[in-house]
Write an enzyme that holds these catalytic residues in place. Structure first.
Site, PDB file in Angstrom:
ATOM      1  N   GLU A  63       1.094  -1.255   0.263  1.00  0.00           N
ATOM      2  CA  GLU A  63      -0.031  -0.150   0.328  1.00  0.00           C
ATOM      3  C   GLU A  63       1.076   1.545   0.008  1.00  0.00           C
ATOM      4  O   GLU A  63       0.881   2.220  -0.362  1.00  0.00           O
ATOM      5  CB  GLU A  63      -1.193  -0.296   0.976  1.00  0.00           C
ATOM      6  CG  GLU A  63      -1.618   1.163   1.309  1.00  0.00           C
ATOM      7  CD  GLU A  63      -3.387   1.066   1.694  1.00  0.00           C
ATOM      8  OE1 GLU A  63      -4.031   2.432   2.480  1.00  0.00           O
ATOM      9  OE2 GLU A  63      -3.335   0.219   2.313  1.00  0.00           O
ATOM     10  N   GLY A  82      -5.968   5.357  -0.691  1.00  0.00           N
ATOM     11  CA  GLY A  82      -6.380   3.327  -0.163  1.00  0.00           C
ATOM     12  C   GLY A  82      -7.398   3.821  -0.214  1.00  0.00           C
ATOM     13  O   GLY A  82      -8.495   4.187   0.733  1.00  0.00           O
ATOM     14  N   HIS A  89      -0.652 -14.410  -0.484  1.00  0.00           N
ATOM     15  CA  HIS A  89       0.820 -14.459   0.226  1.00  0.00           C
ATOM     16  C   HIS A  89       1.444 -16.185  -0.687  1.00  0.00           C
ATOM     17  O   HIS A  89       0.613 -17.160  -0.285  1.00  0.00           O
ATOM     18  CB  HIS A  89       1.020 -14.495   1.734  1.00  0.00           C
ATOM     19  CG  HIS A  89      -0.038 -12.856   2.318  1.00  0.00           C
ATOM     20  ND1 HIS A  89       0.858 -11.603   2.134  1.00  0.00           N
ATOM     21  CD2 HIS A  89      -0.790 -12.582   2.484  1.00  0.00           C
ATOM     22  CE1 HIS A  89       0.403 -10.412   2.513  1.00  0.00           C
ATOM     23  NE2 HIS A  89      -0.728 -10.919   3.033  1.00  0.00           N
ATOM     24  N   ARG A  91       4.637 -17.438  -0.464  1.00  0.00           N
ATOM     25  CA  ARG A  91       5.856 -17.816   0.047  1.00  0.00           C
ATOM     26  C   ARG A  91       6.662 -17.368   1.136  1.00  0.00           C
ATOM     27  O   ARG A  91       5.989 -16.460   1.519  1.00  0.00           O
ATOM     28  CB  ARG A  91       6.728 -18.452  -0.202  1.00  0.00           C
ATOM     29  CG  ARG A  91       7.897 -17.716  -0.851  1.00  0.00           C
ATOM     30  CD  ARG A  91       8.915 -17.170  -1.982  1.00  0.00           C
ATOM     31  NE  ARG A  91       8.626 -19.298  -2.758  1.00  0.00           N
ATOM     32  CZ  ARG A  91       8.368 -19.174  -3.994  1.00  0.00           C
ATOM     33  NH1 ARG A  91       8.168 -18.225  -4.045  1.00  0.00           N
ATOM     34  NH2 ARG A  91       8.515 -20.144  -4.403  1.00  0.00           N
ATOM     35  N   HIS A 106      -3.580   0.921 -14.316  1.00  0.00           N
ATOM     36  CA  HIS A 106      -5.039   1.434 -14.585  1.00  0.00           C
ATOM     37  C   HIS A 106      -4.771   2.690 -13.922  1.00  0.00           C
ATOM     38  O   HIS A 106      -4.796   2.792 -12.760  1.00  0.00           O
ATOM     39  CB  HIS A 106      -6.084   1.259 -14.365  1.00  0.00           C
ATOM     40  CG  HIS A 106      -7.890   2.221 -14.286  1.00  0.00           C
ATOM     41  ND1 HIS A 106      -7.900   2.340 -16.081  1.00  0.00           N
ATOM     42  CD2 HIS A 106      -8.369   3.030 -13.679  1.00  0.00           C
ATOM     43  CE1 HIS A 106      -8.392   4.014 -15.425  1.00  0.00           C
ATOM     44  NE2 HIS A 106      -9.172   3.806 -14.219  1.00  0.00           N
ATOM     45  N   GLY A 108      -6.865   6.559 -13.833  1.00  0.00           N
ATOM     46  CA  GLY A 108      -7.609   6.998 -14.815  1.00  0.00           C
ATOM     47  C   GLY A 108      -7.916   8.692 -13.713  1.00  0.00           C
ATOM     48  O   GLY A 108      -7.024   8.653 -12.738  1.00  0.00           O
TER      49      GLY A 108
END
Length: 139
Positions: A63, A82, A89, A91, A106, A108
């Site tokens: 994030e 966000g 996940h 490994r 994308h 936009g």
């Protein structure tokens, strides 16, 4: 180049330190034409109780990368925040660093979607994440 201007690694790493990314030791490592990279240590700050990288720490790295990338492609009067994040996940990672590479899916006017892939020091993918960012007016 997708960025609204040229950014340096020093500039990105010189951001204010009072946030979760700084607490976890995230540092930006590369700005390419269409990607942004950062790494995070796998240590006592980012472990879960079994001595492996915590999935939540991986999501913080993802994030952080996507949010910063969004803010690098928009005008100053907007901010990217966000909206949705997911992660698979793949490994466990026990030590060293994980490096995230963030690329746009994308870009936009109101939303951005980023693909973020995390790799261990051996180059093995440990996590794949997708972040959707809402673009809103700065207040």
């Amino acid at each position: 180049m997708i960025w609204k201007r040229e950014y340096t690694i020093e500039e990105l790493n010189g951001r204010p330190k009072g946030h979760i990314g700084a607490l976890l030791g995230i540092e930006f490592t590369s700005v390419e034409m269409d990607s942004l990279s950062a790494r995070m240590p796998v240590d006592e700050r980012t472990y879960q109780p079994y001595g492996i990288l915590h999935g939540g720490a991986s999501v913080v790295l993802a994030e952080t990368l996507g949010s910063v990338a969004s803010n690098m492609v928009i005008e100053e009067k907007y901010i990217g925040v966000g909206l949705e994040v997911n992660a698979n996940h793949l490994r466990p990672v026990r030590s060293g660093f994980v490096t995230g590479i963030c690329k746009p899916i994308h870009i936009g006017g109101k939303t951005h979607v980023w693909d973020i892939r995390l790799y261990d020091d051996r180059g093995k993918m440990s996590c794949v994440s997708r972040l959707t960012v809402a673009i809103i007016l700065r207040t």
